[in-house]
Scaffold this motif. Structure first.
Motif, PDB file in Angstrom:
ATOM      1  N   LEU A  67      85.511  56.248 -47.113  1.00  0.00           N
ATOM      2  CA  LEU A  67      85.473  54.788 -47.261  1.00  0.00           C
ATOM      3  C   LEU A  67      85.028  54.357 -48.659  1.00  0.00           C
ATOM      4  CD1 LEU A  67      83.780  53.772 -43.873  1.00  0.00           C
ATOM      5  CD2 LEU A  67      86.213  53.662 -44.449  1.00  0.00           C
ATOM      6  N   GLY A  68      84.434  55.291 -49.410  1.00  0.00           N
ATOM      7  CA  GLY A  68      83.886  54.939 -50.707  1.00  0.00           C
ATOM      8  C   GLY A  68      82.666  54.044 -50.580  1.00  0.00           C
ATOM      9  N   MET A  69      81.901  54.251 -49.500  1.00  0.00           N
ATOM     10  CA  MET A  69      80.781  53.360 -49.190  1.00  0.00           C
ATOM     11  C   MET A  69      79.766  54.130 -48.351  1.00  0.00           C
ATOM     12  SD  MET A  69      81.036  49.678 -47.302  1.00  0.00           S
ATOM     13  CE  MET A  69      81.819  50.407 -45.848  1.00  0.00           C
ATOM     14  N   HIS A  70      78.555  54.263 -48.867  1.00  0.00           N
ATOM     15  CA  HIS A  70      77.567  55.113 -48.210  1.00  0.00           C
ATOM     16  C   HIS A  70      76.581  54.351 -47.332  1.00  0.00           C
ATOM     17  CE1 HIS A  70      78.968  58.750 -50.056  1.00  0.00           C
ATOM     18  NE2 HIS A  70      78.974  58.167 -51.240  1.00  0.00           N
ATOM     19  N   ARG A  71      76.816  53.076 -47.105  1.00  0.00           N
ATOM     20  CA  ARG A  71      75.951  52.346 -46.188  1.00  0.00           C
ATOM     21  C   ARG A  71      76.129  52.821 -44.752  1.00  0.00           C
ATOM     22  NH1 ARG A  71      76.834  46.296 -46.498  1.00  0.00           N
ATOM     23  NH2 ARG A  71      75.286  46.335 -44.835  1.00  0.00           N
ATOM     24  N   VAL A  72      77.183  53.584 -44.486  1.00  0.00           N
ATOM     25  CA  VAL A  72      77.415  54.091 -43.129  1.00  0.00           C
ATOM     26  C   VAL A  72      76.286  55.017 -42.676  1.00  0.00           C
ATOM     27  CG1 VAL A  72      79.927  53.860 -43.200  1.00  0.00           C
ATOM     28  CG2 VAL A  72      78.848  55.953 -44.060  1.00  0.00           C
ATOM     29  N   VAL A  73      75.498  55.532 -43.628  1.00  0.00           N
ATOM     30  CA  VAL A  73      74.390  56.414 -43.247  1.00  0.00           C
ATOM     31  C   VAL A  73      73.369  55.675 -42.389  1.00  0.00           C
ATOM     32  CG1 VAL A  73      72.914  55.963 -45.251  1.00  0.00           C
ATOM     33  CG2 VAL A  73      72.838  58.210 -44.134  1.00  0.00           C
ATOM     34  N   ALA A  83      76.152  48.885 -37.100  1.00  0.00           N
ATOM     35  CA  ALA A  83      77.597  48.948 -37.317  1.00  0.00           C
ATOM     36  C   ALA A  83      78.217  47.565 -37.196  1.00  0.00           C
ATOM     37  CB  ALA A  83      78.227  49.909 -36.313  1.00  0.00           C
ATOM     38  N   TRP A  84      77.788  46.819 -36.195  1.00  0.00           N
ATOM     39  CA  TRP A  84      78.322  45.450 -35.997  1.00  0.00           C
ATOM     40  C   TRP A  84      77.902  44.536 -37.143  1.00  0.00           C
ATOM     41  CZ3 TRP A  84      75.638  40.824 -35.262  1.00  0.00           C
ATOM     42  CH2 TRP A  84      76.422  39.736 -34.878  1.00  0.00           C
ATOM     43  N   ARG A  85      76.650  44.645 -37.566  1.00  0.00           N
ATOM     44  CA  ARG A  85      76.129  43.781 -38.636  1.00  0.00           C
ATOM     45  C   ARG A  85      76.811  44.058 -39.973  1.00  0.00           C
ATOM     46  NH1 ARG A  85      69.995  44.789 -40.053  1.00  0.00           N
ATOM     47  NH2 ARG A  85      70.997  46.541 -41.133  1.00  0.00           N
ATOM     48  N   GLY A  86      77.191  45.316 -40.208  1.00  0.00           N
ATOM     49  CA  GLY A  86      77.749  45.671 -41.507  1.00  0.00           C
ATOM     50  C   GLY A  86      79.252  45.560 -41.611  1.00  0.00           C
ATOM     51  N   ARG A  87      79.934  45.173 -40.513  1.00  0.00           N
ATOM     52  CA  ARG A  87      81.396  45.114 -40.560  1.00  0.00           C
ATOM     53  C   ARG A  87      81.855  44.096 -41.607  1.00  0.00           C
ATOM     54  NH1 ARG A  87      79.611  41.467 -37.161  1.00  0.00           N
ATOM     55  NH2 ARG A  87      80.893  39.718 -36.452  1.00  0.00           N
ATOM     56  N   GLY A  88      82.853  44.492 -42.376  1.00  0.00           N
ATOM     57  CA  GLY A  88      83.413  43.591 -43.379  1.00  0.00           C
ATOM     58  C   GLY A  88      82.623  43.497 -44.661  1.00  0.00           C
ATOM     59  N   HIS A  89      81.510  44.195 -44.769  1.00  0.00           N
ATOM     60  CA  HIS A  89      80.689  44.151 -45.973  1.00  0.00           C
ATOM     61  C   HIS A  89      80.945  45.379 -46.843  1.00  0.00           C
ATOM     62  CE1 HIS A  89      78.228  40.671 -44.817  1.00  0.00           C
ATOM     63  NE2 HIS A  89      78.253  41.164 -43.577  1.00  0.00           N
ATOM     64  N   GLY A  90      80.650  45.249 -48.124  1.00  0.00           N
ATOM     65  CA  GLY A  90      80.779  46.359 -49.047  1.00  0.00           C
ATOM     66  C   GLY A  90      79.528  47.214 -49.053  1.00  0.00           C
ATOM     67  N   GLU A  91      79.311  47.922 -50.140  1.00  0.00           N
ATOM     68  CA  GLU A  91      78.171  48.812 -50.262  1.00  0.00           C
ATOM     69  C   GLU A  91      76.861  48.050 -50.180  1.00  0.00           C
ATOM     70  OE1 GLU A  91      76.767  51.556 -49.605  1.00  0.00           O
ATOM     71  OE2 GLU A  91      77.802  52.817 -51.089  1.00  0.00           O
ATOM     72  N   ALA A 104      73.763  50.983 -53.776  1.00  0.00           N
ATOM     73  CA  ALA A 104      74.467  50.756 -55.046  1.00  0.00           C
ATOM     74  C   ALA A 104      73.519  50.944 -56.225  1.00  0.00           C
ATOM     75  CB  ALA A 104      75.068  49.354 -55.062  1.00  0.00           C
ATOM     76  N   LYS A 105      72.297  50.421 -56.094  1.00  0.00           N
ATOM     77  CA  LYS A 105      71.305  50.559 -57.163  1.00  0.00           C
ATOM     78  C   LYS A 105      70.899  52.022 -57.336  1.00  0.00           C
ATOM     79  CE  LYS A 105      66.788  48.790 -58.631  1.00  0.00           C
ATOM     80  NZ  LYS A 105      65.661  47.871 -58.272  1.00  0.00           N
ATOM     81  N   MET A 106      70.693  52.720 -56.228  1.00  0.00           N
ATOM     82  CA  MET A 106      70.301  54.123 -56.293  1.00  0.00           C
ATOM     83  C   MET A 106      71.405  54.982 -56.901  1.00  0.00           C
ATOM     84  SD  MET A 106      69.437  56.736 -53.149  1.00  0.00           S
ATOM     85  CE  MET A 106      68.065  55.741 -52.576  1.00  0.00           C
ATOM     86  N   LEU A 107      72.650  54.753 -56.456  1.00  0.00           N
ATOM     87  CA  LEU A 107      73.754  55.594 -56.899  1.00  0.00           C
ATOM     88  C   LEU A 107      74.196  55.285 -58.313  1.00  0.00           C
ATOM     89  CD1 LEU A 107      75.830  55.671 -53.588  1.00  0.00           C
ATOM     90  CD2 LEU A 107      74.265  57.396 -54.488  1.00  0.00           C
ATOM     91  N   ALA A 108      73.723  54.161 -58.863  1.00  0.00           N
ATOM     92  CA  ALA A 108      74.012  53.856 -60.262  1.00  0.00           C
ATOM     93  C   ALA A 108      73.335  54.866 -61.191  1.00  0.00           C
ATOM     94  CB  ALA A 108      73.548  52.445 -60.599  1.00  0.00           C
TER      95      ALA A 108
END
Length: 272
Positions: free
Chosen positions: A37-43, A92-100, A105-109
């Motif tokens: 997904l290119g998005m690590h908030r799934v963790v 999962a429900w709260r994060g639907r449709g949102h990006g990282e 994002a701050k950590m992975l920068a």
């Protein structure tokens, strides 16, 4: 609680390895999804699932070894599984449709060029997998307590119920608040959020101390597993929970006034 419950340390030593592998497997699958997904908030979804996986694994392994009391094993499995899967579904429900998530994002920068995913795996997924194993020590050890359930375990169930109420109702109240366009830019200060700035984190706190009480059938097990709820409490209050969230909200209009009148963690009557 008994002073010596004849805990099967050797069998638990084997089972805790399987519990660690279960938590790692959840994180590996989630990492693959995050890369895709290119998005690590799934963790964050995997956090609750990881605890449920550890509980199921510990229950099955201990059942094959036939060491622990069946009632306690089943009780702790249910308490952990219900909490973990509810939390995972909510996130999962709260994060639907949102990006990282801005935190990730701050950590992975800070990741070296071309190594963002590897950095995420080491700093996010492996760390959370290790924390799942550590916090779940009461769950793992409960499966090897041979004594039956006593009043301490039922106090733990009641505390777990209080925690799940604060989590579930608090999350629902916040979702309804955010769904109303008239509340855009405002601070949620109604319902449970008028008693504590963090009903969901307080709920997690109660849930894990409740599971600890339900799991510990002896002073020996309690002493060995108390690091679990202590670590969860630290994360909620001083780690990635309350402290980080309030730091991100400090400059929002109305937050200082809300913080001045509302308890920071434990529910209490609003001041003023």
């Amino acid at each position: 609680m008994n002073h010596d419950a004849g805990f099967a340390w050797a069998d638990w030593a084997v089972a805790t390895g399987w519990a660690a592998l279960a938590g790692l497997a959840v994180m590996l699958v989630t990492f693959a999804v995050g890369v895709r997904l290119g998005m690590h908030r799934v963790v964050d979804v995997a956090w609750g699932i990881g605890f449920a996986a550890v509980a199921v694994t510990s229950y099955l392994v201990s059942g094959a070894q036939s060491d622990g009391d069946g009632g306690r094993r089943l009780l702790v499995l249910v308490l952990t599984g219900v909490w973990g899967m509810r939390l995972a579904a909510h996130i999962a429900w709260r994060g639907r449709g949102h990006g990282e998530d801005p935190r990730y994002a701050k950590m992975l920068a800070k990741a070296p060029e071309g190594r963002r995913n590897l950095y995420a795996f080491r700093m996010v997924y492996l760390l959370q997998g290790a924390l799942v194993w550590l916090v779940s020590l009461p769950v793992q050890m409960a499966m090897y307590v041979p004594t039956g359930l006593g009043w301490v375990a039922w106090v733990g169930c009641a505390l777990w119920g209080v925690g799940l109420f604060f989590e579930g109702v608090g999350d629902r109240q916040m979702a309804r608040f955010k769904a109303d366009p008239r509340n855009k830019g405002k601070i949620m200060d109604r319902g449970l959020w008028s008693l504590t700035r963090h009903p969901n984190y307080f709920g997690d706190f109660c849930v894990w101390w409740g599971i600890f009480l339900a799991a510990a059938g002896s002073w020996t097990v309690a002493g060995a597993s108390v690091v679990g709820p202590l670590m969860m409490s630290y994360l909620l209050i001083f780690g990635s929970g309350k402290r980080l969230l309030e730091r991100s909200m400090a400059d929002r209009p109305g937050f200082a006034e809300y913080a001045a009148r509302t308890s920071g963690f434990f529910p209490w009557v609003p001041r003023g």
